[in-house]
Design an enzyme around this catalytic site. Structure first.
Site, PDB file in Angstrom:
ATOM      1  N   HIS A 107      48.271  16.196  86.431  1.00 41.77           N
ATOM      2  CA  HIS A 107      48.025  17.494  85.278  1.00 41.77           C
ATOM      3  C   HIS A 107      48.750  18.870  85.633  1.00 41.77           C
ATOM      4  O   HIS A 107      49.165  19.368  86.561  1.00 41.77           O
ATOM      5  CB  HIS A 107      46.318  17.874  85.060  1.00 41.77           C
ATOM      6  N   HIS A 118      48.424  19.350  79.476  1.00 45.72           N
ATOM      7  CA  HIS A 118      46.783  19.599  80.465  1.00 45.72           C
ATOM      8  C   HIS A 118      46.887  18.264  81.366  1.00 45.72           C
ATOM      9  O   HIS A 118      46.667  18.151  82.255  1.00 45.72           O
ATOM     10  CB  HIS A 118      46.180  19.909  79.698  1.00 45.72           C
ATOM     11  N   GLU A 126      18.485  24.206  88.487  1.00 45.73           N
ATOM     12  CA  GLU A 126      18.046  23.854  90.363  1.00 45.73           C
ATOM     13  C   GLU A 126      20.001  23.057  90.586  1.00 45.73           C
ATOM     14  O   GLU A 126      20.401  22.663  91.640  1.00 45.73           O
ATOM     15  CB  GLU A 126      17.490  22.241  89.940  1.00 45.73           C
ATOM     16  N   HIS A 143       7.087  15.109  83.767  1.00 43.91           N
ATOM     17  CA  HIS A 143       6.926  15.923  85.216  1.00 43.91           C
ATOM     18  C   HIS A 143       7.194  14.690  86.209  1.00 43.91           C
ATOM     19  O   HIS A 143       7.079  15.015  87.347  1.00 43.91           O
ATOM     20  CB  HIS A 143       6.158  16.920  85.396  1.00 43.91           C
TER      21      HIS A 143
END
Length: 675
Positions: free
Chosen positions: A29, A263, A412, A474
């Site tokens: 890149h 890129h 998280e 859960h």
């Protein structure tokens, strides 16, 4: 102060090296590296403070790279600083090279983090800034290093940037300076085709200072960095509007800047021309891998400046050491990464408790005895029981890092990244907690932590369907199988990339924490129950018997002349013990084996493995996860009772009955195996 002409020359030198590396490798890149060259040059030649003779000097500034695809830029500037040779650059992306496609942690060469998955790198920087604040609060003002980060358009878009930006602003991390390389181009589109948000307003809303500049103008870069260094109440974002592929031209010498194609592919493949580009940048196309004489002089002069800067800082530290010998001894141990000394046998556990509660008991001891430990929770401290640690400290707040707890909020992924960043900074022992089912949000960073061999402690509670009434959203089922794959994956040193422990009772939990704290070379996962678990039977002393957890699997009990081995981890082991009692009444003799860590077990000598789980014996495995979790242990002579579908919403005891996790079903399954 270096003249602008020399600074431009150095930046062009970086551009030439970066583009040439990619072209030679036929992969990489170049565009972003060429656009970001001006900032990285100013940072390394005038601002970043480090010790060229001691790359691990704890007082150094840290530079965290987020867009790992811009590695040619990083390797090139580090080559100017003497960390890489021209041969290293020529071997970019090749087998055995020290210049891999995306940077991999290599502190000796100045690479502070592995980067590639966008967003994670700058979140590590936020974690490092928190660690630096924590250490400064304990060790004094000489720990006043600056944490620099480099982020790109892609990293700004990754969701983890929101968590990192929010927390950094909330905590007022004025030791954090981030450069946003805003070139408007990404891999397959222009940025405006996918994103039109006001980035400056977003960061200002989070409490950051924002400075917007022309990102290829050395004067503006220098001024912005001076301004950012003077800020004393918030982190700073420097938005540098840069030119993708700056200096690139095509075969006709016409500008080939601002192209999506540069890129992610070499200039020649993208439609540009490397030779003409090198000429345009003042280099020799026949000899691109050189450092210009004036650039050598620039970085040689910086090396002399750094020598004086480091000398002065070390003199301040030496005076501090004389005045604070005990604290200095602690500091040395903290940065050595050595495990703390804990008398684990003195930890008193409440019998027959949930392993999350047992973990809380251990954390109380750690809070009182481990001065450099930081614990974080994703808005669950009173449920994942990290509040055992919090009882003896307090959360971080803006301008106050005397506590040792990070309330990360519901984030998280971000929390995990921050803890990895703390570990990368060094001097601290980070741990973070949430429900096991939400480890799904953390898996990308767990993987990179394992690759970097960072000893972060991941505490995952509510480990199975016994979360009950919360229902299948859960209730982890496949998560244990997923994370245990990390025990089977080897890191580049040939070791298990992660230690995964699911303790079967309170004493195994204590020993699991012991193993986690003594594991200073890989991440550790502690998988803990929500519900109470009956303690496993003991002959003399349950704690001492639980020390066998260090072998990954061990015999809990057995009948002489046993016919079948019953094996499990976590709460299922006690169910096997009760099932064994029913079988014994029917004249069937068993061996019960606890397997908290298959990875540890498979690391033991073959004769021990055969002793615990003989190949010629029938086996029955019980797991609240996918059956595949135990397949490697049970083998061809046995059977596994596990979960093959998502859980259900109901009380835990009802689910045990409905799903067959009872002593009676153990009895039934074993009878069928034995015929």
């Amino acid at each position: 102060m270096t003249d602008i002409k020399t600074l431009n020359r150095a930046a062009d030198n970086i551009r030439i090296l970066a583009a040439s590396m990619v072209e030679k490798a036929k992969s990489g890149h170049p565009g972003g590296a060429m656009g970001g060259a001006d900032f990285i040059n100013i940072l390394y030649s005038e601002f970043l403070e480090y010790d060229p003779k001691n790359p691990r000097w704890e007082g150094r500034d840290r530079f965290f790279m987020d867009p790992g695809h811009m590695s040619p830029m990083l390797y090139s500037v580090l080559a100017l600083a003497g960390k890489y040779s021209m041969d290293d650059l020529k071997n970019f992306r090749q087998w055995g090279s020290v210049t891999p496609g995306h940077p991999e942690l290599d502190v000796e060469r100045g690479v502070e983090n592995t980067s590639g998955p966008l967003g994670q790198g700058h979140a590590y920087a936020v974690g490092a800034a928190i660690a630096a604040k924590f250490l400064k609060a304990r060790l004094g003002n000489f720990m006043n290093q600056t944490i620099y980060a480099f982020i790109s358009d892609g990293g700004i878009q990754e969701e983890v940037s929101q968590g990192a930006g929010r927390i950094a602003g909330h905590l007022g991390l004025d030791n954090l300076i981030m450069f946003y390389d805003s070139n408007g181009i990404q891999l397959s589109t222009q940025v405006k085709e996918v994103n039109q948000e006001n980035v400056a307003a977003k960061y200002e809303a989070w409490g950051w200072k924002v400075i917007t500049i022309k990102g290829n103008d050395p004067s503006e870069i220098r001024k912005a960095l001076h301004e950012a260094k003077a800020v004393n109440d918030r982190p700073t974002l420097i938005i540098g509007n840069t030119i993708m592929g700056k200096g690139a031209v095509d075969a006709n010498g016409q500008s080939f800047e601002n192209k999506v194609s540069t890129h992610g592919q070499p200039l020649g493949e993208a439609g540009g021309n490397l030779a003409k580009t090198i000429e345009n940048l003042g280099g020799d196309p026949n000899n691109p891998f050189i450092i210009f004489p004036e650039v050598q002089a620039l970085y040689a002069n910086r090396a002399k400046e750094l020598e004086e800067i480091v000398k002065n800082k070390k003199e301040i530290k030496e005076q501090w050491v004389k005045e604070n010998p005990e604290l200095a001894e602690k500091m040395e141990k903290w940065f050595s990464g050595a495990a703390p000394n804990i008398n684990w046998s003195e930890i008193t556990q409440k019998p027959n408790a949930a392993t999350r509660a047992a973990s809380s008991t251990v954390l109380e001891t750690l809070a009182k005895q481990v001065d450099n430990m930081i614990v974080s929770s994703a808005d669950l401290s009173n449920s994942d029981k990290t509040d055992g640690f919090l009882k003896h400290t307090r959360p971080f707040t803006k301008n106050d890092f005397s506590g040792a707890f990070l309330q990360a909020g519901v984030a998280e992924f971000t929390m995990a990244c921050l803890c990895v960043g703390m570990s990368l900074h060094g001097g601290v022992i980070p741990a973070c907690a949430t429900f096991f089912v939400f480890s799904d949000y953390m898996k990308p960073v767990v993987r990179v932590a394992a690759l970097m061999e960072q000893p972060v402690k991941f505490i995952w509670t509510h480990d199975a369907f016994r979360v009950g009434e919360d229902g299948p959203t859960h209730e982890p089922v496949e998560q244990e199988a997923q994370i245990r794959l990390m025990e089977k994956l080897q890191n580049h040193k040939g070791k298990n990339s992660m230690l995964v422990l699911r303790p079967a009772d309170v004493q195994e939990t204590t020993v699991s924490w012991k193993l986690a704290m003594e594991n200073t070379h890989t991440p550790t996962a502690l998988i803990l129950s929500r519900q109470n678990i009956k303690d496993l039977p003991t002959k003399q002393d349950r704690f001492n018997e639980s020390l066998q957890t260090s072998k990954g699997a061990y015999i809990v009990q057995e009948d002489e002349g046993y016919e079948i081995i019953l094996l499990a981890s976590g709460s299922e082991v006690s169910t096997l013990v009760e099932g064994a009692e029913l079988l014994k009444k029917d004249g069937i003799k068993t061996r019960v084996v606890s397997v908290p860590s298959e990875g540890l077990f498979r690391s033991q000598p073959k004769d021990y493995q055969e002793l615990v789980l003989p190949k010629n014996k029938k086996k029955f495995g019980l797991t609240a996860g996918l059956p595949v979790t135990l397949e490697g242990l049970v083998g061809e002579y046995g059977k596994i009772w596990g979960m093959n579908s998502f859980g259900y919403s109901a009380p835990a005891a009802v689910l045990d009955q409905k799903l067959g996790f009872t002593p009676e079903n153990v009895y039934k399954q074993v009878k069928e195996i034995l015929g």
